[in-house]
Design a protein around this motif. Structure first.
Motif, PDB file in Angstrom:
ATOM      1  N   TYR A   8     -24.958 -55.517 -14.437  1.00  0.00           N
ATOM      2  CA  TYR A   8     -25.515 -55.823 -15.754  1.00  0.00           C
ATOM      3  C   TYR A   8     -26.858 -56.533 -15.635  1.00  0.00           C
ATOM      4  CZ  TYR A   8     -24.016 -60.654 -14.956  1.00  0.00           C
ATOM      5  OH  TYR A   8     -23.867 -61.909 -14.425  1.00  0.00           O
ATOM      6  N   ALA A  15     -25.880 -57.909 -22.773  1.00  0.00           N
ATOM      7  CA  ALA A  15     -25.360 -57.259 -21.564  1.00  0.00           C
ATOM      8  C   ALA A  15     -24.467 -58.224 -20.792  1.00  0.00           C
ATOM      9  CB  ALA A  15     -26.513 -56.771 -20.695  1.00  0.00           C
ATOM     10  N   SER A  16     -24.860 -59.492 -20.724  1.00  0.00           N
ATOM     11  CA  SER A  16     -24.055 -60.491 -20.016  1.00  0.00           C
ATOM     12  C   SER A  16     -22.711 -60.687 -20.711  1.00  0.00           C
ATOM     13  CB  SER A  16     -24.809 -61.822 -19.950  1.00  0.00           C
ATOM     14  OG  SER A  16     -26.048 -61.673 -19.274  1.00  0.00           O
ATOM     15  N   ALA A  19     -20.455 -57.650 -20.196  1.00  0.00           N
ATOM     16  CA  ALA A  19     -19.996 -57.568 -18.802  1.00  0.00           C
ATOM     17  C   ALA A  19     -18.759 -58.436 -18.589  1.00  0.00           C
ATOM     18  CB  ALA A  19     -21.118 -57.990 -17.858  1.00  0.00           C
ATOM     19  N   LEU A  75     -24.823 -51.872 -17.348  1.00  0.00           N
ATOM     20  CA  LEU A  75     -25.161 -52.374 -18.685  1.00  0.00           C
ATOM     21  C   LEU A  75     -26.609 -52.845 -18.681  1.00  0.00           C
ATOM     22  CD1 LEU A  75     -21.937 -54.511 -19.129  1.00  0.00           C
ATOM     23  CD2 LEU A  75     -22.398 -52.339 -20.272  1.00  0.00           C
TER      24      LEU A  75
END
Length: 305
Positions: A8, A15-16, A19, A75
């Motif tokens: 990611y 995105a974090s 994930a 991601l």
């Protein structure tokens, strides 16, 4: 226990967050999850005072990622996909790419499609599309200063405020050619829709076994894009007195001096993209780049008496 990877872009909060959520969900149903940051696939830069910045190609593989991993979820945007391809290609791991960026030309799914996409992949209902990669190496005499896998392109160009660049380029067994330009691009079919396209190169469909050489702003009406078989290796010799700058996939690279040689060949590694439906390249060109969209009214058919 089946194993899955998640790569990611930690710069993007969404995105974090996704994930971590995805890691928790897959772990809860019995998957071994290896989580890593896409920064690990970013390339370093060598410097004139310390030119050797040699990270072996396999040195970018994240901990826990290996050939036993069934797939990896990526991601991020296109930059994260390019970085992830360098991380997993040596292990042959297929990647399911999810767009959390802007263009997302290389991505397969969107955030709201993640649950269905994961279920579809786990069920084995997908295809694999392989994309060719390049091995890029910089030699000074017989020493490798720098190397990397490349999915899009290698660019060799001048630094700001310097004069035009001069290159001798040898493709395969053919005689070297001389090019005077602001720089040169050598790209794969995947990279033909990136910097190469902006520089006037043609679009190659992914299955074409070819590479492209594109001069950037050439100082000659005769210097145009060249398409050649990807079975041909390429050697680029800069003949400028000032140093040049090389970048790979718009990310990292090194300074190139006149005594250096840039060597490129098709890699035996490939990027393996998971496709949730049969790949349709022209549809992507139309949706992402507007290729083939009608801009005038079509003539209506008229029946003759």
């Amino acid at each position: 226990m089946p194993k899955v990877g998640i790569i990611y872009n930690s710069v993007k909060p969404i995105a974090s967050r996704i994930a971590v959520e995805l890691q928790e969900k897959l772990s809860a149903v019995g998957w071994e999850v290896c989580l890593t940051n896409g920064i690990g696939g970013m390339l370093g830069y060598s410097k004139p005072e310390s030119p050797v910045c040699h990270t072996p190609i396999r040195g970018l593989i994240p901990p826990g990622f290996d050939a036993e991993m069934q797939f990896a979820v990526v991601l991020g945007g296109d930059g994260t996909v390019l970085a992830a391809s360098r991380q997993v290609a040596p292990c042959g791991i297929p990647i399911l790419t999810v767009n959390t960026g802007h263009m997302g030309f290389l991505t397969e799914a969107y955030i709201n499609q993640i649950p269905h996409a994961i279920d579809q992949v786990i069920a084995g209902d997908y295809e694999i599309e392989e994309r060719a990669m390049l091995t890029v190496q910089v030699f000074r005499e017989n020493t490798v200063l720098w190397e990397a896998l490349c999915l899009n392109e290698m660019v060799l160009h001048r630094e700001p405020l310097t004069s035009m660049c001069h290159f001798e380029i040898a493709v395969g067994h053919h005689a070297p050619v001389d090019i005077a330009a602001d720089g040169v691009i050598i790209c794969t079919p995947t990279g033909s829709t990136a910097y190469s396209l902006s520089a006037g190169g043609p679009v190659l469909t992914p299955g074409v076994p070819a590479l492209q050489l594109i001069p950037i702003c050439p100082h000659s009406l005769a210097s145009r894009a060249l398409v050649f078989p990807d079975s041909e290796a390429v050697n680029v010799y800069p003949v400028n007195t000032p140093r040049l700058v090389m970048t790979v996939d718009g990310n990292g690279g090194c300074y190139i001096l006149p005594k250096d040689r840039v060597y490129l060949e098709r890699s035996h590694y490939v990027t393996r993209f998971i496709r949730l439906q049969s790949p349709e390249f022209f549809r992507i060109l139309r949706e992402k780049l507007g290729w083939g969209l009608p801009h005038i009214a079509k003539p209506t058919s008229v029946e003759l008496p």
